[in-house]
Design a protein around this motif. Structure first.
Motif, PDB file in Angstrom:
ATOM      1  N   GLY A   1      -5.865   1.771  14.102  1.00  0.00           N
ATOM      2  CA  GLY A   1      -5.144   1.345  12.907  1.00  0.00           C
ATOM      3  C   GLY A   1      -3.680   1.700  12.869  1.00  0.00           C
ATOM      4  O   GLY A   1      -3.042   1.614  11.815  1.00  0.00           O
ATOM      5  N   LYS A   2      -3.108   2.063  14.015  1.00  0.00           N
ATOM      6  CA  LYS A   2      -1.709   2.496  14.045  1.00  0.00           C
ATOM      7  C   LYS A   2      -0.764   1.387  13.602  1.00  0.00           C
ATOM      8  O   LYS A   2       0.159   1.621  12.804  1.00  0.00           O
ATOM      9  CB  LYS A   2      -1.340   2.975  15.455  1.00  0.00           C
ATOM     10  CG  LYS A   2      -2.133   4.172  15.944  1.00  0.00           C
ATOM     11  CD  LYS A   2      -1.612   4.690  17.269  1.00  0.00           C
ATOM     12  CE  LYS A   2      -1.739   3.680  18.388  1.00  0.00           C
ATOM     13  NZ  LYS A   2      -3.155   3.361  18.707  1.00  0.00           N
ATOM     14  N   SER A   3      -0.955   0.175  14.128  1.00  0.00           N
ATOM     15  CA  SER A   3      -0.034  -0.924  13.811  1.00  0.00           C
ATOM     16  C   SER A   3      -0.070  -1.289  12.336  1.00  0.00           C
ATOM     17  O   SER A   3       0.964  -1.572  11.722  1.00  0.00           O
ATOM     18  CB  SER A   3      -0.368  -2.148  14.670  1.00  0.00           C
ATOM     19  OG  SER A   3      -0.160  -1.876  16.038  1.00  0.00           O
ATOM     20  N   THR A   4      -1.250  -1.300  11.749  1.00  0.00           N
ATOM     21  CA  THR A   4      -1.372  -1.604  10.321  1.00  0.00           C
ATOM     22  C   THR A   4      -0.683  -0.531   9.481  1.00  0.00           C
ATOM     23  O   THR A   4       0.041  -0.830   8.531  1.00  0.00           O
ATOM     24  CB  THR A   4      -2.854  -1.695   9.915  1.00  0.00           C
ATOM     25  OG1 THR A   4      -3.470  -2.727  10.688  1.00  0.00           O
ATOM     26  CG2 THR A   4      -2.997  -2.014   8.445  1.00  0.00           C
ATOM     27  N   PHE A   5      -0.915   0.711   9.844  1.00  0.00           N
ATOM     28  CA  PHE A   5      -0.291   1.848   9.156  1.00  0.00           C
ATOM     29  C   PHE A   5       1.234   1.732   9.201  1.00  0.00           C
ATOM     30  O   PHE A   5       1.919   1.905   8.185  1.00  0.00           O
ATOM     31  CB  PHE A   5      -0.770   3.138   9.818  1.00  0.00           C
ATOM     32  CG  PHE A   5      -0.194   4.399   9.239  1.00  0.00           C
ATOM     33  CD1 PHE A   5      -0.419   4.750   7.911  1.00  0.00           C
ATOM     34  CD2 PHE A   5       0.554   5.261  10.029  1.00  0.00           C
ATOM     35  CE1 PHE A   5       0.092   5.918   7.381  1.00  0.00           C
ATOM     36  CE2 PHE A   5       1.070   6.427   9.518  1.00  0.00           C
ATOM     37  CZ  PHE A   5       0.841   6.767   8.186  1.00  0.00           C
ATOM     38  N   LEU A   6       1.767   1.386  10.355  1.00  0.00           N
ATOM     39  CA  LEU A   6       3.216   1.256  10.510  1.00  0.00           C
ATOM     40  C   LEU A   6       3.752   0.047   9.748  1.00  0.00           C
ATOM     41  O   LEU A   6       4.860   0.088   9.199  1.00  0.00           O
ATOM     42  CB  LEU A   6       3.579   1.147  11.993  1.00  0.00           C
ATOM     43  CG  LEU A   6       3.349   2.415  12.817  1.00  0.00           C
ATOM     44  CD1 LEU A   6       3.634   2.144  14.282  1.00  0.00           C
ATOM     45  CD2 LEU A   6       4.216   3.547  12.307  1.00  0.00           C
ATOM     46  N   ASN A   7       2.996  -1.043   9.733  1.00  0.00           N
ATOM     47  CA  ASN A   7       3.420  -2.223   8.980  1.00  0.00           C
ATOM     48  C   ASN A   7       3.612  -1.893   7.507  1.00  0.00           C
ATOM     49  O   ASN A   7       4.548  -2.375   6.858  1.00  0.00           O
ATOM     50  CB  ASN A   7       2.380  -3.333   9.128  1.00  0.00           C
ATOM     51  CG  ASN A   7       2.852  -4.445  10.040  1.00  0.00           C
ATOM     52  OD1 ASN A   7       4.047  -4.673  10.187  1.00  0.00           O
ATOM     53  ND2 ASN A   7       1.929  -5.139  10.664  1.00  0.00           N
ATOM     54  N   GLN A   8       2.724  -1.056   6.964  1.00  0.00           N
ATOM     55  CA  GLN A   8       2.848  -0.705   5.552  1.00  0.00           C
ATOM     56  C   GLN A   8       4.020   0.228   5.305  1.00  0.00           C
ATOM     57  O   GLN A   8       4.697   0.133   4.280  1.00  0.00           O
ATOM     58  CB  GLN A   8       1.535  -0.097   5.040  1.00  0.00           C
ATOM     59  CG  GLN A   8       0.471  -1.162   4.823  1.00  0.00           C
ATOM     60  CD  GLN A   8      -0.797  -0.606   4.207  1.00  0.00           C
ATOM     61  OE1 GLN A   8      -1.830  -0.581   4.861  1.00  0.00           O
ATOM     62  NE2 GLN A   8      -0.744  -0.178   2.969  1.00  0.00           N
ATOM     63  N   ILE A   9       4.284   1.135   6.239  1.00  0.00           N
ATOM     64  CA  ILE A   9       5.465   2.000   6.106  1.00  0.00           C
ATOM     65  C   ILE A   9       6.733   1.148   6.151  1.00  0.00           C
ATOM     66  O   ILE A   9       7.664   1.347   5.358  1.00  0.00           O
ATOM     67  CB  ILE A   9       5.482   3.061   7.220  1.00  0.00           C
ATOM     68  CG1 ILE A   9       4.330   4.040   7.029  1.00  0.00           C
ATOM     69  CG2 ILE A   9       6.822   3.803   7.235  1.00  0.00           C
ATOM     70  CD1 ILE A   9       4.222   5.100   8.107  1.00  0.00           C
ATOM     71  N   LEU A  10       6.777   0.183   7.081  1.00  0.00           N
ATOM     72  CA  LEU A  10       7.923  -0.717   7.193  1.00  0.00           C
ATOM     73  C   LEU A  10       8.101  -1.533   5.925  1.00  0.00           C
ATOM     74  O   LEU A  10       9.216  -1.660   5.396  1.00  0.00           O
ATOM     75  CB  LEU A  10       7.722  -1.635   8.402  1.00  0.00           C
ATOM     76  CG  LEU A  10       8.782  -2.709   8.646  1.00  0.00           C
ATOM     77  CD1 LEU A  10      10.145  -2.078   8.879  1.00  0.00           C
ATOM     78  CD2 LEU A  10       8.389  -3.583   9.840  1.00  0.00           C
ATOM     79  N   SER A  11       7.009  -2.090   5.417  1.00  0.00           N
ATOM     80  CA  SER A  11       7.080  -2.906   4.199  1.00  0.00           C
ATOM     81  C   SER A  11       7.552  -2.079   3.012  1.00  0.00           C
ATOM     82  O   SER A  11       8.366  -2.536   2.199  1.00  0.00           O
ATOM     83  CB  SER A  11       5.702  -3.518   3.902  1.00  0.00           C
ATOM     84  OG  SER A  11       5.230  -4.274   4.984  1.00  0.00           O
ATOM     85  N   ASN A  12       7.035  -0.862   2.902  1.00  0.00           N
ATOM     86  CA  ASN A  12       7.428   0.006   1.795  1.00  0.00           C
ATOM     87  C   ASN A  12       8.903   0.368   1.882  1.00  0.00           C
ATOM     88  O   ASN A  12       9.618   0.395   0.876  1.00  0.00           O
ATOM     89  CB  ASN A  12       6.572   1.271   1.792  1.00  0.00           C
ATOM     90  CG  ASN A  12       6.699   2.052   0.504  1.00  0.00           C
ATOM     91  OD1 ASN A  12       6.256   1.620  -0.558  1.00  0.00           O
ATOM     92  ND2 ASN A  12       7.326   3.215   0.567  1.00  0.00           N
ATOM     93  N   ALA A  13       9.365   0.646   3.093  1.00  0.00           N
ATOM     94  CA  ALA A  13      10.780   0.979   3.281  1.00  0.00           C
ATOM     95  C   ALA A  13      11.676  -0.185   2.847  1.00  0.00           C
ATOM     96  O   ALA A  13      12.696   0.011   2.183  1.00  0.00           O
ATOM     97  CB  ALA A  13      11.054   1.343   4.740  1.00  0.00           C
ATOM     98  N   MET A  14      11.290  -1.403   3.227  1.00  0.00           N
ATOM     99  CA  MET A  14      12.090  -2.572   2.850  1.00  0.00           C
ATOM    100  C   MET A  14      12.060  -2.794   1.345  1.00  0.00           C
ATOM    101  O   MET A  14      13.056  -3.216   0.751  1.00  0.00           O
ATOM    102  CB  MET A  14      11.585  -3.804   3.599  1.00  0.00           C
ATOM    103  CG  MET A  14      11.842  -3.747   5.104  1.00  0.00           C
ATOM    104  SD  MET A  14      11.147  -5.146   6.023  1.00  0.00           S
ATOM    105  CE  MET A  14      12.087  -6.507   5.325  1.00  0.00           C
ATOM    106  N   SER A  15      10.924  -2.488   0.701  1.00  0.00           N
ATOM    107  CA  SER A  15      10.852  -2.635  -0.754  1.00  0.00           C
ATOM    108  C   SER A  15      11.762  -1.634  -1.458  1.00  0.00           C
ATOM    109  O   SER A  15      12.184  -1.850  -2.591  1.00  0.00           O
ATOM    110  CB  SER A  15       9.411  -2.446  -1.233  1.00  0.00           C
ATOM    111  OG  SER A  15       9.016  -1.086  -1.200  1.00  0.00           O
ATOM    112  N   LEU A  16      12.089  -0.525  -0.750  1.00  0.00           N
ATOM    113  CA  LEU A  16      12.983   0.499  -1.301  1.00  0.00           C
ATOM    114  C   LEU A  16      14.446   0.219  -0.980  1.00  0.00           C
ATOM    115  O   LEU A  16      15.326   0.978  -1.378  1.00  0.00           O
ATOM    116  CB  LEU A  16      12.593   1.875  -0.751  1.00  0.00           C
ATOM    117  CG  LEU A  16      11.200   2.385  -1.152  1.00  0.00           C
ATOM    118  CD1 LEU A  16      10.870   3.671  -0.399  1.00  0.00           C
ATOM    119  CD2 LEU A  16      11.120   2.617  -2.645  1.00  0.00           C
ATOM    120  N   GLY A  17      14.701  -0.863  -0.227  1.00  0.00           N
ATOM    121  CA  GLY A  17      16.078  -1.249   0.068  1.00  0.00           C
ATOM    122  C   GLY A  17      16.573  -0.855   1.443  1.00  0.00           C
ATOM    123  O   GLY A  17      17.767  -1.007   1.737  1.00  0.00           O
TER     124      GLY A  17
END
Length: 436
Positions: A197-213
């Motif tokens: 599940g590493k790639s999925t976990f990282l995708n969510q970190i990336l998405s969250n970071a972009m939502s924070l600007g």
């Protein structure tokens, strides 16, 4: 190769005419008259310092007078040469750089002469003579202003603010353990066996970071652009932009064309992929990261994974160390958050107690990392566990987070399901219009 620079020497003297206090900067880097290659420049700088030390302003008139008094005017190039120096430059902003050039070249000339003289008598030298030569060589190097740059006086260090800044992962338990997210200037290593599940976990970190600007960057050595982007879009998409489909393999979920368009518009100039046409070695990757950090304001870099990088070095372990050291230096230099994926080694399957040295590859890798996470799946269940194995920032380790997986949303979520329902903000917000 000529070990002198005419322009640098002349510019220094011109700067002294322009601003007498340049002499102070020369003293700071231990610039001496003998460091000038050209005799007339050495003479001029000697008498400039003499005037400065006696509190007499330095200009063509006072310098000419002092040179004439000591019968040195002609040796210094004459009146016309002094006049030419005054018109060279209009600002002294780069004088420190010019001084370091002159000082460095003078040091190299001294070393060359020292080596030349020693080589002539090398057969006659005993151990004592060679040790003396070594001491003379060190003394020459220590006289260089460049060596002084290797140390810093602690009194000149600015105080660090309490909050150095971080990027939240979007998983509250991890953000709490790391002190608010992944700190800027850090390198994170995420390990785990394939399919954990590493790639999925990282995708969510990336998405969250972009939502924070924060802008993001992704290198994937295994997935194509299309596969990687499809996975990202499924992670980000809201329910109204997901549709259920059926093919010969069964039911699956895809993002609607409208949803994909909105996500790509949201990601424009904010998310960047490493080019598949570029060789994935540490030189190209470092250049890409520096460019993205400076020109595209990217703060989060995800590199998936270490084993697919083609790096310099005599063996695979040295190559990995070179690559990871380069990434760590970039993170510190530009205050970045860099996450590197590294597979677990085979022996990790036998370990009952997880530890940082399960990472496949050189043992120095976890030592360089600021955070080490491990993703695992237990008993063939859809849940993934994220274990914090190293945390250089707050010291909290052995924090274990259980994540449930939703196959339709391509998201992990905790018991509270807040991550599953999160709106990352890619859809334009419609405002109520006025009817008046």
């Amino acid at each position: 190769m000529n070990l002198y620079d005419l322009d640098a020497e002349r510019n220094i003297l011109s700067c002294v005419f322009l601003e007498n206090d340049v002499i102070i900067e020369g003293n700071r880097v231990n610039l001496c008259a003998d460091d000038f290659f050209y005799t007339q420049h050495s003479i001029i700088y000697t008498y400039m310092k003499k005037l400065y030390d006696t509190n007499i302003g330095i200009d063509p008139v006072t310098l000419r007078s002092e040179l004439e008094k000591n019968d040195m005017l002609e040796k210094a190039g004459g009146i016309s040469y002094l006049a030419g120096l005054t018109a060279l430059i209009s600002v002294s902003d780069n004088v420190s750089f010019h001084m370091k050039i002159v000082k460095d070249l003078a040091t190299k000339r001294s070393i060359k002469d020292l080596l030349s003289n020693t080589t002539k008598d090398i057969k006659k030298l005993d151990s004592k003579d060679l040790l003396q030569f070594s001491d003379d060589l060190k003394a020459t190097l220590f006289d260089s202003g460049n060596v002084e740059d290797l140390i810093i006086d602690v009194s000149t260090i600015a105080p660090q603010v309490d909050d150095v800044g971080s990027i939240q992962t979007g998983f509250s338990a991890i953000d709490s353990a790391t002190g608010g997210g992944l700190n800027f200037g850090t390198l994170t290593v995420l390990t785990g066996n394939p399919g954990s599940g590493k790639s999925t976990f990282l995708n969510q970190i990336l998405s969250n970071a972009m939502s924070l600007g924060f802008n993001g960057f992704l290198y994937s050595g295994e997935l194509s652009y299309q596969m990687s982007l499809d996975w990202f879009c499924k992670t980000v998409a809201n329910p109204n932009h997901l549709s259920s489909c059926i093919n010969s393999f069964g039911r699956y979920t895809k993002v609607t064309p409208e949803g994909r368009e909105e996500i790509l518009n949201w990601a424009k100039d904010r998310l960047f992929y490493y080019s598949k046409d570029a060789t994935a070695d540490e030189i190209n990757l470092v250049n890409a990261i520096e460019y993205a950090a400076i020109k595209k304001n990217v703060k989060l870099f995800i590199l998936d994974n270490l084993m697919t990088l083609e790096c310099s070095g005599s063996d695979k372990y040295e190559k990995q160390i070179i690559a990871v050291k380069s990434l760590k230096n970039l993170a510190k230099k530009y205050d970045l958050v860099i996450i590197l994926v590294a597979h677990s080694n085979k022996s990790s399957l036998l370990n009952r107690e997880p530890h940082v040295f399960e990472i496949s590859g050189a043992s120095e890798i976890p030592n360089l990392a600021d955070y080490v996470f491990k993703a695992t799946r237990e008993n063939s269940e859809p849940e993934t566990y994220i274990l914090l194995l190293k945390n250089r920032i707050t010291g909290i380790i052995k924090k274990k987070l259980k994540l449930h997986f939703d196959s339709d949303r391509k998201r992990f979520f905790t018991q509270g399901k807040s991550e599953l329902q999160k709106d990352y903000g890619y859809s334009p917000k419609l405002e109520q219009g006025s009817f008046l």
